[in-house]
Design a protein around this motif. Sequence first.
Motif, PDB file in Angstrom:
ATOM      1  N   LEU A   1       0.807  -1.219   0.000  1.00  0.00           N
ATOM      2  CA  LEU A   1       0.000   0.000   0.000  1.00  0.00           C
ATOM      3  C   LEU A   1       0.838   1.266   0.000  1.00  0.00           C
ATOM      4  N   GLY A   2       2.149   1.120   0.098  1.00  0.00           N
ATOM      5  CA  GLY A   2       3.028   2.273  -0.009  1.00  0.00           C
ATOM      6  C   GLY A   2       3.464   2.892   1.301  1.00  0.00           C
ATOM      7  N   TYR A   3       3.213   2.207   2.417  1.00  0.00           N
ATOM      8  CA  TYR A   3       3.651   2.726   3.712  1.00  0.00           C
ATOM      9  C   TYR A   3       4.999   2.114   4.070  1.00  0.00           C
ATOM     10  N   ASP A   4       5.788   2.869   4.819  1.00  0.00           N
ATOM     11  CA  ASP A   4       7.159   2.451   5.109  1.00  0.00           C
ATOM     12  C   ASP A   4       7.213   1.462   6.275  1.00  0.00           C
ATOM     13  N   VAL A   5       7.608   0.239   5.935  1.00  0.00           N
ATOM     14  CA  VAL A   5       7.860  -0.833   6.890  1.00  0.00           C
ATOM     15  C   VAL A   5       9.188  -1.456   6.485  1.00  0.00           C
ATOM     16  N   PRO A   6      10.066  -1.765   7.422  1.00  0.00           N
ATOM     17  CA  PRO A   6      11.362  -2.356   7.051  1.00  0.00           C
ATOM     18  C   PRO A   6      11.194  -3.623   6.217  1.00  0.00           C
ATOM     19  N   LYS A   7      12.055  -3.804   5.218  1.00  0.00           N
ATOM     20  CA  LYS A   7      12.044  -5.036   4.427  1.00  0.00           C
ATOM     21  C   LYS A   7      12.279  -6.219   5.352  1.00  0.00           C
ATOM     22  N   LEU A   8      11.657  -7.334   5.036  1.00  0.00           N
ATOM     23  CA  LEU A   8      11.680  -8.472   5.952  1.00  0.00           C
ATOM     24  C   LEU A   8      11.741  -9.790   5.205  1.00  0.00           C
ATOM     25  N   LYS A   9      12.074 -10.814   5.947  1.00  0.00           N
ATOM     26  CA  LYS A   9      12.010 -12.171   5.431  1.00  0.00           C
ATOM     27  C   LYS A   9      11.717 -13.101   6.595  1.00  0.00           C
ATOM     28  N   VAL A  10      10.851 -14.080   6.351  1.00  0.00           N
ATOM     29  CA  VAL A  10      10.557 -15.102   7.367  1.00  0.00           C
ATOM     30  C   VAL A  10      11.398 -16.321   7.062  1.00  0.00           C
ATOM     31  N   LEU A  11      12.175 -16.744   8.047  1.00  0.00           N
ATOM     32  CA  LEU A  11      13.055 -17.897   7.917  1.00  0.00           C
ATOM     33  C   LEU A  11      12.553 -19.017   8.806  1.00  0.00           C
ATOM     34  N   GLU A  12      12.723 -20.236   8.344  1.00  0.00           N
ATOM     35  CA  GLU A  12      12.275 -21.394   9.122  1.00  0.00           C
ATOM     36  C   GLU A  12      13.436 -21.954   9.936  1.00  0.00           C
ATOM     37  N   SER A  13      13.176 -22.167  11.200  1.00  0.00           N
ATOM     38  CA  SER A  13      14.140 -22.835  12.085  1.00  0.00           C
ATOM     39  C   SER A  13      13.324 -23.809  12.911  1.00  0.00           C
ATOM     40  N   THR A  14      13.520 -23.818  14.224  1.00  0.00           N
ATOM     41  CA  THR A  14      12.656 -24.632  15.066  1.00  0.00           C
ATOM     42  C   THR A  14      11.251 -24.052  15.079  1.00  0.00           C
ATOM     43  N   ARG A  15      11.136 -22.751  14.733  1.00  0.00           N
ATOM     44  CA  ARG A  15       9.856 -22.082  14.558  1.00  0.00           C
ATOM     45  C   ARG A  15      10.095 -20.905  13.611  1.00  0.00           C
ATOM     46  N   PRO A  16       9.058 -20.422  12.941  1.00  0.00           N
ATOM     47  CA  PRO A  16       9.254 -19.300  12.020  1.00  0.00           C
ATOM     48  C   PRO A  16       9.872 -18.098  12.741  1.00  0.00           C
ATOM     49  N   THR A  17      10.842 -17.482  12.091  1.00  0.00           N
ATOM     50  CA  THR A  17      11.557 -16.343  12.666  1.00  0.00           C
ATOM     51  C   THR A  17      11.618 -15.231  11.628  1.00  0.00           C
ATOM     52  N   LYS A  18      11.293 -14.041  12.050  1.00  0.00           N
ATOM     53  CA  LYS A  18      11.304 -12.903  11.126  1.00  0.00           C
ATOM     54  C   LYS A  18      12.570 -12.086  11.309  1.00  0.00           C
ATOM     55  N   LEU A  19      13.247 -11.820  10.192  1.00  0.00           N
ATOM     56  CA  LEU A  19      14.338 -10.853  10.174  1.00  0.00           C
ATOM     57  C   LEU A  19      13.852  -9.631   9.413  1.00  0.00           C
ATOM     58  N   ALA A  20      14.045  -8.464  10.000  1.00  0.00           N
ATOM     59  CA  ALA A  20      13.688  -7.211   9.343  1.00  0.00           C
ATOM     60  C   ALA A  20      14.885  -6.283   9.377  1.00  0.00           C
ATOM     61  N   GLU A  21      15.079  -5.532   8.322  1.00  0.00           N
ATOM     62  CA  GLU A  21      16.194  -4.597   8.289  1.00  0.00           C
ATOM     63  C   GLU A  21      16.082  -3.602   9.441  1.00  0.00           C
ATOM     64  N   TYR A  22      17.204  -3.346  10.077  1.00  0.00           N
ATOM     65  CA  TYR A  22      17.240  -2.423  11.207  1.00  0.00           C
ATOM     66  C   TYR A  22      17.293  -0.994  10.690  1.00  0.00           C
ATOM     67  N   ILE A  23      16.371  -0.171  11.149  1.00  0.00           N
ATOM     68  CA  ILE A  23      16.290   1.221  10.727  1.00  0.00           C
ATOM     69  C   ILE A  23      16.836   2.111  11.849  1.00  0.00           C
ATOM     70  N   GLU A  24      17.786   2.960  11.511  1.00  0.00           N
ATOM     71  CA  GLU A  24      18.312   3.914  12.484  1.00  0.00           C
ATOM     72  C   GLU A  24      17.320   5.069  12.636  1.00  0.00           C
ATOM     73  N   GLY A  25      17.037   5.434  13.851  1.00  0.00           N
ATOM     74  CA  GLY A  25      16.130   6.544  14.073  1.00  0.00           C
ATOM     75  C   GLY A  25      15.710   6.645  15.517  1.00  0.00           C
ATOM     76  N   LYS A  26      14.743   7.509  15.768  1.00  0.00           N
ATOM     77  CA  LYS A  26      14.211   7.711  17.114  1.00  0.00           C
ATOM     78  C   LYS A  26      12.793   7.169  17.185  1.00  0.00           C
ATOM     79  N   THR A  27      12.432   6.652  18.359  1.00  0.00           N
ATOM     80  CA  THR A  27      11.033   6.294  18.535  1.00  0.00           C
ATOM     81  C   THR A  27      10.202   7.570  18.421  1.00  0.00           C
TER      82      THR A  27
END
Length: 230
Positions: free
Chosen positions: A81-107
Amino acid sequence: LICFINWRGTGPATPEVPKPMPVRKGTFPALSEVKTVRQLGGSTGAQLVEDRSGARFVMKTGASPEHLLTEAAVDEAYQVLGYDVPKLKVLESTRPTKLAEYIEGKTLRSYLRTATPAQAAKVKKEIQKGFVADALMGNWDVVGLEADNILVDKKGKVWRIDNGGALNFRAQGAKKTAAQWGKEVQELDTMLDKRINQSAAEIFEGISEEEILNQIEDLVKDGSFAAVII
């Protein structure tokens, strides 16, 4: 407003878990190739990890596999939809695990503490552009109790970095009830009501009915949204 789209009424109150799409850009390491840098906190134990090249990612497993996969699918929907969310990938291990690119910034909370009135107004207006999408996906915790689920980077861009409280899940992984998650998009009202959702209402306060209607029209026109979620 409540009946603007029938997507949430096309299935049961607890829909099947969507499958996240393959990552489009970026290279993600295998889980065996990352090391933990530090704990990032949060209700589902997010960690900052680093690969052998020094690239950093946020690693999450969610409260359950279903919770994690639902969050990843919501991330993908926002991206389409065009909103900014870090790129991600779900990897399979003992359970699904999500890796998302770390974004530098402030809360968001940290940013607003030092922002000028003009800067604060600009950032809030950017977040408000996604109000209807947030409501449709039931993303109650989009802002976060401590205004820490949205990040503001050095360029002033807003990132939705934690979408674990969307669709039929609450932020900590419990299921929403049928009354809380059904065909009526109650969030169009509740996310503007400080008595119900103070953190969201404080950011979305001031959005006009015209803006909401325009966002609804844009979403209805965008058939790709339903294709991602269902």
